[in-house]
Design an enzyme around this catalytic site. Structure first.
Site, PDB file in Angstrom:
ATOM      1  N   ASP A 172       0.821  -1.222   0.000  1.00 20.98           N
ATOM      2  CA  ASP A 172       0.000   0.000   0.000  1.00 20.98           C
ATOM      3  C   ASP A 172       0.852   1.269   0.000  1.00 20.98           C
ATOM      4  O   ASP A 172       0.706   2.143   0.862  1.00 20.98           O
ATOM      5  CB  ASP A 172      -0.912   0.013   1.239  1.00 20.98           C
TER       6      ASP A 172
ATOM      7  N   GLU B  57     -11.388   0.234  -3.750  1.00 21.32           N
ATOM      8  CA  GLU B  57     -10.751   0.758  -2.542  1.00 21.32           C
ATOM      9  C   GLU B  57      -9.546   1.595  -2.957  1.00 21.32           C
ATOM     10  O   GLU B  57      -9.353   1.897  -4.128  1.00 21.32           O
ATOM     11  CB  GLU B  57     -10.346  -0.393  -1.612  1.00 21.32           C
TER      12      GLU B  57
END
Length: 446
Positions: free
Chosen positions: A34, A207
């Site tokens: 991420d 997302e």
């Protein structure tokens, strides 16, 4: 491919910064995912989440498990310094210290302060829902001080913050859909009601929103499960809060089958880059991921060319450092294999195996600098013995070094004389002369 640590002792404490010489993945001493990449003070700072392996009583076995965040920095996209843990679940006043759910973060600078945004579960949440917290520091690597409470009005994951040209700050997050809102100037509170962002696919998980602006176009990038695993997509708008219009696929689904991806986009020294993750260091368990980066390019109409993941990645490698040719730019169609040096410790990286005459690999962008380098060292082993030839792509057929690898089951550094290479940056070609089986860890010029 390996990394090393430089440690110093200060006031009785041992402080270690890990330097990674790798290309892709960027970080070789731990799992990272991420990635939020930012440019602060002429350096790239990388704020990833930190995957660890869950164990009984510490996270959910077989699922994502993250208890803290590190920050890394690089002046050149090649050498990365680990500044250590900046936020931990047991140091956040409002967080559940046993949740192991410190997912995708972000960081931004305003007024000389650095604001680090992170999602996790709060105390007493019973595992239901995430909140977004903020930690503040005077420097991009900390120390960061978490605020006593999360941001009111946000329930979701994957925060992303951008400051528009007029100074207005915006925060984005995911909660089944993508949401956005204005932030107050203090960067700690919402300054508008959250809105659901429009213009994204109705079906499939969405997302990881990450917004950036270029030439008046606002690009919202995000992972989306269009089929079975996530691919990176993007939509465009003329406003930070949309409405957005779907514009295309930024990166296809991972060839390895890694279920997730997560991205950030920066411009650094007049080149755009995409940061993302994959399961390179954990091919059998895609909940332990590693951050990667590749160059990103735009078409004349402002659309983004699809990014194809590479091993070589980005950045220029100094010839005097260990050149990891397993992170090749290209290779022969057969006769070359890439394997882990140690399957029990994959953080040690990979080796290149040459097993057919004239098999080769090419490694782009090696800087020889101004100093004359007269020798080449190769860390290798060979059960058969063999000879490697090193040349530069701009002078095909001209061999700058011949290295005879002795027959041995043990790794050893073989030294050979090399011709002086003129010019600063070259693409190297390493080739096996004749038959044999030669394994190479790295090469380096001295």
């Amino acid at each position: 491919m390996k990394y090393f640590k430089k440690c110093l002792t200060l006031a009785g404490l041992v402080l270690c910064n890990a330097y990674s010489m790798a290309q892709n993945p960027l970080i070789m001493n731990q799992f990272t995912a991420d990635p939020s990449a930012r440019v602060f003070n002429g350096k790239v700072y990388l704020y990833p989440s930190h995957d660890i392996l869950a164990t009984p009583g510490h996270g959910r076995i077989g699922w994502f498990c993250m208890q803290d965040y590190h920050v890394f920095s690089s002046p050149n996209l090649t050498d990365w310094t680990d500044h250590g843990v900046i936020v931990s679940q047991n140091k956040v006043p409002w967080a559940d210290s046993a949740a192991y759910s410190m997912w995708a973060p972000d960081c931004i600078e305003r007024g000389g302060k650095y604001y680090f945004y992170f999602p996790t579960m709060g105390k007493g949440g019973n595992g239901r829902g995430f909140s977004v917290g903020v930690a503040v520091a005077d420097k991009p690597y900390g120390p960061f001080v978490p605020q006593p409470s999360p941001i009111a009005g946000i329930h979701g994951i994957d925060p992303n913050v951008q400051i528009d040209k007029d100074g207005q700050a915006y925060i984005y997050w995911a909660q089944g859909n993508l949401y956005g809102a204005k932030l107050k100037a203090n960067m700690l509170e919402l300054d508008s009601e959250p809105i659901k962002l429009e213009g994204f696919p109705d079906k499939g998980l969405k997302e990881g929103p990450y917004l950036f602006e270029r030439k008046g176009i606002y690009y919202m990038t995000y992972p989306h499960v269009a089929d079975k695993i996530e691919r990176l997509e993007y939509a465009i708008s003329n406003s930070p809060l949309g409405p957005f219009k779907y514009a295309g696929v930024l990166m296809d689904e991972s060839a390895s089958g890694c279920w997730t991806n997560h991205q950030s986009v920066i411009e650094f020294k007049n080149q755009w880059y995409l940061f993302y993750h994959n399961d390179d260091l954990s091919p059998n368990f895609d909940k332990n991921r590693s951050v990667k980066a590749d160059s990103l390019f735009f078409n004349e109409d402002g659309t983004i060319r699809k990014v194809v993941p590479t091993f070589r990645g980005v950045g220029i490698t100094a010839a005097s450092k260990k050149i990891q040719i397993d992170r090749f730019s290209a290779k022969s169609g057969d006769g070359v294999e890439i394997a882990f040096l140690d399957t029990l410790n994959r953080f040690q990286g990979w080796k290149t195996i040459f097993n057919k005459a004239d098999s080769w690999v090419k490694y782009n962008s090696v800087s020889f600098g101004k100093n004359k380098l007269r020798h080449v060292n190769v860390n290798a082993r060979s059960e058969t013995g063999g000879t490697l030839l090193i040349s530069t792509e701009d002078t095909p057929g001209k061999i700058i070094a011949t290295i005879k690898i002795p027959k041995s089951n043990n790794w050893s550094v073989v030294k050979s004389i090399a011709l002086s290479v003129k010019g600063s940056v070259k693409n190297l070609v390493v080739k096996l002369k004749g038959e044999g089986n030669v394994e190479v860890d790295w090469i380096s010029f001295k």
